[in-house]
Design a protein around this motif. Structure first.
Motif, PDB file in Angstrom:
ATOM      1  N   VAL A  58       0.587  -1.425  -0.244  1.00 27.90           N
ATOM      2  CA  VAL A  58       0.196  -0.058   0.229  1.00 27.90           C
ATOM      3  C   VAL A  58       1.275   1.655   0.282  1.00 27.90           C
ATOM      4  CG1 VAL A  58      -1.482   1.626   1.432  1.00 27.90           C
ATOM      5  CG2 VAL A  58      -1.731  -1.188   0.503  1.00 27.90           C
ATOM      6  N   GLN A  80      -5.446  -2.139  -3.524  1.00 29.43           N
ATOM      7  CA  GLN A  80      -6.815  -3.036  -4.052  1.00 29.43           C
ATOM      8  C   GLN A  80      -8.439  -2.300  -3.376  1.00 29.43           C
ATOM      9  OE1 GLN A  80      -6.408  -6.283  -2.103  1.00 29.43           O
ATOM     10  NE2 GLN A  80      -8.494  -7.166  -3.711  1.00 29.43           N
ATOM     11  N   PRO A  98     -11.251  -4.112  -3.108  1.00 31.04           N
ATOM     12  CA  PRO A  98     -11.775  -5.447  -3.017  1.00 31.04           C
ATOM     13  C   PRO A  98     -12.964  -5.002  -3.334  1.00 31.04           C
ATOM     14  CG  PRO A  98     -11.464  -4.077  -0.665  1.00 31.04           C
ATOM     15  CD  PRO A  98     -11.196  -3.202  -1.601  1.00 31.04           C
ATOM     16  N   LEU A 154     -16.971  -3.426   0.177  1.00 36.38           N
ATOM     17  CA  LEU A 154     -16.053  -3.622   2.094  1.00 36.38           C
ATOM     18  C   LEU A 154     -15.756  -2.203   2.562  1.00 36.38           C
ATOM     19  CD1 LEU A 154     -13.502  -6.602   1.700  1.00 36.38           C
ATOM     20  CD2 LEU A 154     -15.819  -6.961   2.001  1.00 36.38           C
ATOM     21  N   PHE A 160     -16.383  -0.209   5.828  1.00 35.16           N
ATOM     22  CA  PHE A 160     -16.302   0.303   7.504  1.00 35.16           C
ATOM     23  C   PHE A 160     -18.006   0.511   7.243  1.00 35.16           C
ATOM     24  CE2 PHE A 160     -12.058   0.887   6.258  1.00 35.16           C
ATOM     25  CZ  PHE A 160     -11.613  -0.419   6.482  1.00 35.16           C
ATOM     26  N   GLU A 216     -14.965   9.168   7.184  1.00 32.99           N
ATOM     27  CA  GLU A 216     -13.687   8.496   8.318  1.00 32.99           C
ATOM     28  C   GLU A 216     -13.249   7.695   7.600  1.00 32.99           C
ATOM     29  OE1 GLU A 216     -15.197   8.681  13.319  1.00 32.99           O
ATOM     30  OE2 GLU A 216     -16.564   7.778  11.592  1.00 32.99           O
ATOM     31  N   LEU A 221      -9.503   7.701   6.819  1.00 30.90           N
ATOM     32  CA  LEU A 221      -8.772   5.971   6.457  1.00 30.90           C
ATOM     33  C   LEU A 221      -8.277   5.437   5.761  1.00 30.90           C
ATOM     34  CD1 LEU A 221     -11.205   3.963   9.232  1.00 30.90           C
ATOM     35  CD2 LEU A 221      -8.538   4.593   9.730  1.00 30.90           C
ATOM     36  N   GLY A 222      -8.925   5.273   4.451  1.00 32.45           N
ATOM     37  CA  GLY A 222      -8.258   5.047   3.020  1.00 32.45           C
ATOM     38  C   GLY A 222      -6.325   6.214   2.812  1.00 32.45           C
ATOM     39  N   ILE A 282      -4.569   6.771   5.400  1.00 32.45           N
ATOM     40  CA  ILE A 282      -3.749   6.862   6.827  1.00 32.45           C
ATOM     41  C   ILE A 282      -1.718   6.359   5.857  1.00 32.45           C
ATOM     42  CG2 ILE A 282      -5.334   5.974   8.325  1.00 32.45           C
ATOM     43  CD1 ILE A 282      -4.819   2.879   7.803  1.00 32.45           C
ATOM     44  N   ARG A 319     -11.924   5.849  -1.683  1.00 33.42           N
ATOM     45  CA  ARG A 319     -10.476   5.827  -0.101  1.00 33.42           C
ATOM     46  C   ARG A 319      -9.525   4.612  -0.875  1.00 33.42           C
ATOM     47  NH1 ARG A 319     -13.482   0.562   3.377  1.00 33.42           N
ATOM     48  NH2 ARG A 319     -12.446  -0.614   1.569  1.00 33.42           N
TER      49      ARG A 319
END
Lengths: 330, 234
Positions: free
Chosen positions: B74, B80, B82, B86, B88, B95, B99-100, B102, B147
């Protein structure tokens, strides 16, 4: 993200708690003081467990191992080797942390699913019970009796009653504050990504092993310290109470009923259910055997059916309905 | 940009991918086609580092990444999206997006990347404070792609972005894919939808039972009679 934590620290609620903590205990009959202390023990334990069980969504039953280590090992070190109980507390906490890291590593290495994780941690807990029962150093099946609590702070004595109340209050608050801090820090977000979807967490580059270990180690060490303080209050290190599946199931139950994964949820559950259980037993225990368990069970089932995500979210909803203006954004 | 060399991956010692070789040039959309069980998702998961290969090499921008963890990949820009989106569900759209980003490379530019993502997906902008679980399937797909973009992808790997979406949303998502391509992003596109993929990708690989059966420019693959056959699993 950090602001939320400081806002919590400067909340006026602390003043109310402080006043209550100073005024109330001396007025309470010792039986009710005992219930309050017990409730605080479980507030602390359920909040400590919440870091792994609630935030990361890993239903660990191994926590009785950490509570038991904190209780039995620190007692054994004092009685058998004369180790000061403060030092025993630190040693037990470190050993619990190492065990926690091991369990987290096993979980990661073998990619355990939710169910396997529950079963493996249960096996660890069971192993702990067997070791304590079979090893005389830890008191075997008969347990260990601590020397009388004379209030010598340096020997980890707090004078029972009100002293124990303050110790448990501090531990409960510390445990809750650690929850608040983690939830508002990156760690809390990473744990929630792991709970919500481990594959998606991996896809965004979360180091899953590191955060699983971090959560487990913090939770295990905290549980161990609470275990040491709890055994000092009980004076008798009873393996059937402290290293038993019952204690961990109670912790999981309180956390779930209160609201998993929330900073105040597990504390809320423990504050409601511990007094309820104790008072039911006190009032009904002498009448029909088992009746208090029956009522307790019905209450718990009703709560779970009414609000599967816990009581705290339910209360928040009621509260925001009463004050519609205050609850616009989350 | 990406070179996969004689890759063999499997589960519990049983190979699923046999000797797969694949290249992807910078700025290209490469389609990865195949029926169910052909090994498409296994391949993408090997590229993102979820499975260690049994043999073979993966190189990215000239560096050998075969032994890298998912997190390290990453960090160098292999991202990826997924399958099945998927997101959160209990976190807000904001958020999820934050978080993507980080990873160490993307973290500092998060506000800027966020503006770009929200410009691509105005719908997400309207829903920033909403929990991701309350979004529609199409919106969740937008969020999953958004993300991944937040991670400052160099190579974006999309696993069945059209899965379970209405035709209108599929069209929209592929419009976004074209736009990202125009911005210079390299894209590996896994799809069941044959015609759609052939239309948007420059080159395609068709996987059949864990092997590359056909490869070439999309026009060539399209006219190859073996493509249909691989799809029907005959």
């Amino acid at each position: 993200m950090r602001q939320e934590f400081y806002k919590t620290l400067t909340s006026p609620v602390w003043l109310v708690i402080l006043v209550l903590a100073v005024v109330l205990p001396p007025l309470l009959p010792s039986y009710y003081l005992h219930i309050v202390i017990l409730a605080l023990v479980y507030v602390a334990l359920a909040s400590a467990w919440n870091i792994v069980g609630g935030m990361a969504g890993q239903i660990s039953l191994a926590h009785s191992l950490f509570i038991g280590t904190g209780a039995m090992l620190s007692t054994a070190l004092l009685l058998k080797l004369g180790v000061n109980m403060w030092l025993g507390l630190v040693i037990s906490a470190i050993i619990s942390g190492v065990m926690g890291a091991m369990i987290a590593w096993i979980d990661f290495r073998f990619q355990l699913g939710h169910l396997s994780f529950v079963l493996i941690t249960m096996a660890f807990a069971e192993m702990g019970t067997v070791i304590v029962e079979g090893w005389d150093f830890l008191g075997g099946a008969s347990g260990l009796l601590l020397p009388q609590d004379k209030g010598d702070f340096l020997a980890f004595q707090f004078g029972g009653g009100i002293g124990a109340f303050w110790v448990m209050l501090v531990l409960a608050i510390v445990s809750i504050l650690i929850n608040v801090a983690i939830l508002n820090a990156p760690l809390g977000y990473y744990l929630r990504t792991i709970r919500d979807n481990e594959n998606a967490a991996r896809a965004i580059g979360v180091n899953i092993l590191r955060y699983k270990i971090a959560a487990m180690v913090i939770s295990a060490m905290l549980s161990s310290v609470i275990g040491t303080a709890y055994v000092r209050y009980l004076t008798f290190a009873d393996p059937y109470l402290l290293v038993s599946p019952i204690i961990i199931i109670e912790v999981v139950l309180f956390a779930t009923v209160g609201g998993l994964g929330r900073a105040y949820g597990p504390a809320f559950g423990a504050l409601l259910l511990v007094p309820l259980g104790e008072i039911l037993r006190g009032k009904l225990g002498g009448t029909l055997p088992g009746l208090h368990y029956f009522i307790y069970g019905v209450v718990v089932i009703a709560v779970i059916l009414m609000s599967p995500r816990g009581l705290l979210p339910l209360f928040e909803k009621w509260f925001s309905r009463m004050r519609p203006k205050a609850a616009t954004s989350k | 940009m990406l070179e996969v060399d004689h890759l063999v991956t499997g589960y519990g010692g049983v190979p699923v991918l046999h000797d797969v070789s694949l290249t992807l040039n910078a700025g290209e959309i490469v389609g990865l086609l195949g029926a169910n069980n052909a090994g498409k998702t296994t391949l993408i998961n090997s590229l993102s580092g979820m499975y260690a290969p049994m043999s073979g090499r993966i190189r990215f921008e000239g560096h050998d990444v075969t032994a890298m963890t998912p997190k390290q990949r990453v960090e160098i820009g292999i991202i990826q999206v997924p399958e099945g989106r998927l997101v959160f569900p209990d976190m807000s759209v904001r958020e999820n997006l934050l978080l993507g980003g980080i990873n160490a490379r993307a973290r500092a530019h998060r506000p800027r990347t966020m503006d770009h993502v929200l410009e691509l997906f105005p719908r997400l902008k309207e829903r920033l404070g909403q929990n991701a679980g309350t979004l529609s399937g199409g919106e969740q797909q937008m969020l999953a792609i958004g993300r991944a973009l937040m991670a400052e992808a160099k190579l974006l790997m999309l696993d069945e972005p059209s899965l379970g979406l209405s035709p209108l949303f599929v069209q929209y998502i592929f419009g976004i894919i074209d736009r990202l391509h125009a911005e210079g992003l390299s894209i590996l596109l896994i799809e069941q939808n044959l015609n759609l993929t052939l239309r948007h990708a420059q080159r395609c690989y068709v996987l059949e039972r864990g092997k590359v059966a056909i490869e070439g420019a999309s026009d060539v693959v399209k006219d190859d009679p073996r493509t249909r056959r691989a799809y029907l699993g005959l």
